[in-house]
Enzyme design. Structure first.
Site, short mmCIF file in Angstrom:
data_model
loop_
_atom_site.label_atom_id
_atom_site.label_comp_id
_atom_site.label_asym_id
_atom_site.label_seq_id
_atom_site.Cartn_x
_atom_site.Cartn_y
_atom_site.Cartn_z
CD GLU A 265 -11.06 1.29 -0.35
OE1 GLU A 265 -11.12 1.42 0.89
OE2 GLU A 265 -10.47 0.34 -0.91
CD GLU B 233 -10.81 -3.90 -1.64
OE1 GLU B 233 -10.15 -3.07 -2.31
OE2 GLU B 233 -12.01 -4.13 -1.83
CB ALA C 111 -7.02 1.02 -6.40
N GLY D 290 -7.35 -1.09 -1.56
CA GLY D 290 -7.03 -2.28 -2.34
C GLY D 290 -5.91 -3.09 -1.71
C1 3H9 Z 1 -8.95 1.76 -3.66
O1 3H9 Z 1 -8.08 1.10 -3.18
C2 3H9 Z 1 -10.09 1.17 -4.43
C3 3H9 Z 1 -10.26 -0.31 -4.29
O2 3H9 Z 1 -10.98 -0.65 -3.14
C4 3H9 Z 1 -11.07 -0.89 -5.41
C5 3H9 Z 1 -10.42 -0.98 -6.73
C6 3H9 Z 1 -11.24 -1.74 -7.71
N1 3H9 Z 1 -2.76 6.06 -5.74
O3 3H9 Z 1 0.01 11.05 1.09
P1 3H9 Z 1 1.44 11.14 0.71
C7 3H9 Z 1 0.68 9.39 -3.89
S1 3H9 Z 1 -8.95 3.45 -3.50
C8 3H9 Z 1 -1.95 6.90 -6.38
O4 3H9 Z 1 2.03 12.49 0.58
P2 3H9 Z 1 2.20 9.94 3.21
C9 3H9 Z 1 0.32 10.79 -3.43
O5 3H9 Z 1 -0.51 11.43 -4.35
C10 3H9 Z 1 -7.43 3.83 -2.69
N2 3H9 Z 1 -1.11 7.74 -5.77
O6 3H9 Z 1 2.37 10.25 1.66
C11 3H9 Z 1 1.69 11.41 -3.29
O7 3H9 Z 1 2.11 11.78 -4.58
P3 3H9 Z 1 3.04 13.05 -4.80
C12 3H9 Z 1 -7.48 3.55 -1.24
C13 3H9 Z 1 -1.08 7.72 -4.44
O8 3H9 Z 1 3.38 9.17 3.61
C14 3H9 Z 1 2.56 10.26 -2.82
O9 3H9 Z 1 1.84 9.07 -3.17
N3 3H9 Z 1 -6.29 4.02 -0.60
C15 3H9 Z 1 -1.91 6.87 -3.70
O10 3H9 Z 1 1.83 11.16 3.96
C16 3H9 Z 1 2.82 10.27 -1.34
O11 3H9 Z 1 1.59 10.35 -0.67
C17 3H9 Z 1 -6.15 5.27 -0.14
O12 3H9 Z 1 -7.08 6.04 -0.20
C18 3H9 Z 1 -2.79 6.01 -4.40
N4 3H9 Z 1 -3.59 5.15 -3.76
O13 3H9 Z 1 0.93 9.02 3.31
C19 3H9 Z 1 -4.84 5.62 0.48
N5 3H9 Z 1 -1.68 7.08 -2.38
O14 3H9 Z 1 4.25 12.79 -3.99
C20 3H9 Z 1 -4.39 6.96 0.00
C21 3H9 Z 1 -0.72 8.01 -2.32
O15 3H9 Z 1 3.23 13.09 -6.26
N6 3H9 Z 1 -3.08 7.31 0.45
N7 3H9 Z 1 -0.37 8.42 -3.54
O16 3H9 Z 1 2.22 14.21 -4.27
C22 3H9 Z 1 -2.80 7.74 1.71
O17 3H9 Z 1 -3.66 7.79 2.58
C23 3H9 Z 1 -1.41 8.21 1.99
O18 3H9 Z 1 -0.82 8.52 0.75
C24 3H9 Z 1 -0.50 7.20 2.73
C25 3H9 Z 1 0.94 7.76 2.77
C26 3H9 Z 1 -1.03 7.04 4.17
C27 3H9 Z 1 -0.49 5.88 2.05
#
Ligand code: 3H9
Length: 629
Positions: A125, A105, A63, A102
């Site tokens: 999450e 999901e 999400a 998400g």
């Molecule tokens: C969810 O899904 C809830 C649902 O179950 C229910 C809903 C009803 N959203 O980490 P990076 C941005 S909760 C917005 O440096 P990498 C991040 O801030 C979510 N922005 O890259 C950064 O921005 P900036 C569950 C996001 O290659 C840029 O993307 N998912 C999100 O080292 C690059 O990120 C997670 O918790 C996001 N979801 O790693 C996954 N994700 O460049 C969270 C990233 O402006 N994300 N950004 O600073 C990660 O673990 C890592 O970002 C990922 C990439 C492994 C994907």
């Protein structure tokens, strides 16, 4: 505004593509686009099956966290995943990168999943203080089984495509470079299969023994957090009640967590960590220096641990010591650490050999001539460090980055002992350096922007979270510890015990208190080494050889298994000091300990910020989360 979702027809297969960089987060526009595309596929008689895939580096990574806490725009993710699953035509998720939260999901709501070998699937999450709130806690156990669902939801750690396939979470592993074509071919194969397999229609058996064992084994890891228990409760619910009822339970638990302080704090840290990587006056597109070989001076605990970070990331290391036996001892410890990881299944034996094979141990400082980065990790003496940097200036090639792992000392003074202060920077690793995630990158007055940018990028490559600090005694973390220690010592004199102070810190949420930390790190660290000079309680302990856990005696007594117990001898020493100083002993409340030891740290953090030694308040948080737990 153009939609981030587009569709392409491959004869009778409709491919739905998301292009929402950087990580295809499932923001409102993506959800609206998915909703419309699925409707289009269902309505079109020429479409037999659909494929959902993403452009860019990854399948949906979750999400959009930036939308949390704001009014939700329709359709919500739970609605979108339900409509995907309800589709009368089969939908295939084509996964590359990381299908997280998400995103996972969405994949679970698809009827089939194919993935490239390098893909990962996970529901992280819990790391944001949440749970998968779009049906994940109910679909995942139904597809992957109770045990794996507990592990994935409550720890938040992703699994490989291979493991996902073994668990039934992925139906087929496809070519790394032919995801779309293979997914379309797969979609054709299953287009006519009826009934369409839907996760929500499956069931998963209850198994209280599995749940009990998992909860027990992870009790320590989950201490203090609300989200793991909520994740476990939701997954267990999936084994007890029909899908629709489980979803209601999941929603209620999700909302509870979302409104709570813990998730707000954990989401703050998520963005704080990424923000910390940015340096205000250094552009993101700064040209980086190439780091092909790293030199480390000192094969002690720090030098060895630092080297392991680079070796594990495939970067060759030249390690220098003064004496052969110290060099052998240091490299021996590194090998044993790697072998211990292999014994725990975290590494393959050939990875151990590859890492150790990339290490060049030497007694010759001039062997550092071909290194692109040299990190000095010898003991804390300004004179010694200046001498080493003076020599490095003569040995290292032009453009090499010269770094010091000092925990306290003035980087500018060290830099002044070279003719190239622009290439000098602090890289303060935390012990054990191969494990702890924090790296304080100390910016000297003359440190060049590309040196900083290179070190920050390298930190990410070796799995560290880097924070920039200015030159100040102890930088961010250790400087904040100092007033805490001063107050803790005063409290001892006024009537508190080491046990009480430590207990209050642990109850507050710290992994350990100041005296436990002292015993772990070594009471003798920074000690003047003169047993006749006893000016404070710590001097008295050090003089008696009570150097902490390594001597089974410090502020506490330790048994062979390093279990601590209060020390009568330490109580005597404290009592002696109280008498000598004439301090009046009184009952100290836990609250007073919190206020005097922890609030002082907050003040010091504010001061560090005010002096411009930290870039932003959230950087200070990142230091404390990753450096001190
Ligand atoms: C969810 O899904 C809830 C649902 O179950 C229910 C809903 C009803 N959203 O980490 P990076 C941005 S909760 C917005 O440096 P990498 C991040 O801030 C979510 N922005 O890259 C950064 O921005 P900036 C569950 C996001 O290659 C840029 O993307 N998912 C999100 O080292 C690059 O990120 C997670 O918790 C996001 N979801 O790693 C996954 N994700 O460049 C969270 C990233 O402006 N994300 N950004 O600073 C990660 O673990 C890592 O970002 C990922 C990439 C492994 C994907």
């Amino acid at each position: 505004m153009t939609s981030p979702i587009r569709t392409e027809r491959h004869d009778d297969v409709l491919v739905i593509i998301s292009d929402n960089p950087p990580v295809n987060a499932l923001g409102a526009a993506v959800r609206q686009g998915l909703d419309a595309a699925i409707r289009q596929g269902v309505a079109d008689d020429g479409v037999a099956a659909m494929v959902i895939r993403c452009d860019g580096r990854t399948f949906f990574a979750g999400a959009d966290i930036t939308e949390f806490g704001k009014p939700m725009q329709e359709p919500g993710l739970p609605t979108v995943v339900d409509m995907i699953e309800a589709s009368a035509k089969p939908v295939v998720a084509a996964i590359h990168g990381t299908a997280l939260g998400g995103g996972c999901e969405v994949a679970l709501s698809c009827h089939y999943r194919v993935a490239v070998p390098s893909a990962k699937l996970g529901v992280p999450e819990v790391k944001l203080g949440l749970l998968p709130g779009a049906g994940g806690t109910q679909r995942l156990p139904r597809v992957a089984g109770l045990k794996l669902a507990l592990e994935m939801t409550a720890t938040g750690n992703p699994i490989s495509a291979k493991r996902a396939q073994e668990a039934g979470l992925v139906d087929r592993i496809v070519g790394e470079d032919s995801l779309e074509a293979d997914a379309v071919a797969f979609a054709r194969e299953i287009a006519a299969v009826r009934p369409i397999p839907r996760a929500s229609e499956r069931s998963v058996a209850a198994d209280p023994a599995v749940v009990e064992a998992f909860t027990r084994e992870n009790a320590k890891r989950f201490r203090g957090f609300d989200a793991p228990a909520a994740n476990i409760a939701c997954v267990v619910k999936a084994t007890e009640v029909p899908f629709a009822e489980g979803i209601q339970f999941e929603r209620a638990e999700f909302m509870k967590l979302m409104m709570g302080n813990q998730s707000a704090a954990q989401r703050h840290i998520f963005f704080a960590e990424r923000q910390a990587a940015k340096i205000d006056d250094v552009p993101a597109d700064t040209q980086l220096r190439a780091i092909k070989r790293v030199g480390v001076i000192g094969a002690g605990t720090m030098g060895g641990g630092i080297s392991m970070n680079f070796l594990s990331a495939g970067i060759p290391v030249t390690i220098v010591e003064m004496q052969q036996d110290a060099l052998d001892r240091g490299t021996g410890v590194m090998r044993r650490n790697y072998e211990a990881s292999a014994a725990k299944g975290r590494m393959k034996p050939e990875q151990v050999e590859a890492a150790m094979g990339a290490l060049t141990p030497t007694l010759d400082l001039t062997a550092l001539a071909d290194c692109d980065l040299v990190i000095e990790a010898v003991y804390e003496s300004m004179d010694v460090k200046k001498e080493i940097f003076g020599k490095l200036d003569g040995i290292c090639k032009p453009g090499a980055i010269l770094a010091s792992n000092t925990s306290y000392l003035d980087i500018d003074e060290i830099a002044a002992s070279t003719s190239r202060p622009q290439d000098v920077v602090g890289m303060h690793f935390f012990s054990p350096a191969n494990v702890m995630k924090l790296l304080e990158v100390v910016r000297g007055a003359k440190t060049a922007p590309d040196v900083l940018a290179t070190v920050m990028a390298l930190a990410k490559k070796i799995g560290k979270v880097a924070v920039v600090a200015g030159v100040t005694y102890g930088f961010i973390g250790n400087r904040m510890l100092m007033p805490r220690q001063v107050e803790a010592n005063k409290l001892l004199m006024e009537g508190a015990t080491p046990e009480q102070i430590d207990r209050v810190h642990v109850a507050f949420g710290m992994p350990m208190g100041p005296f436990q930390m002292s015993d772990l790190a070594g009471v003798d660290i920074g000690w003047h080494r003169d047993p006749t000079r006893i000016e404070n309680i710590r001097d008295a302990l050090a003089a008696e050889g009570r150097w902490g856990q390594k001597k089974q005696a410090g502020f506490y007594d330790y048994d062979e298994k390093r279990n601590p117990s209060p020390s009568a001898r330490v109580a005597e020493i404290i009592e002696d000091f109280r008498k000598k100083s004439g301090s009046t002993v009184r009952e100290i409340s836990d609250e007073e300990i919190v206020e005097r030891t922890l609030y002082t740290m907050v003040n010091e953090g504010a001061l560090i910020l005010e002096e411009g030694k930290a870039q932003r308040a959230s950087d200070v948080d990142v230091v404390w989360i990753y450096g001190y737990g």
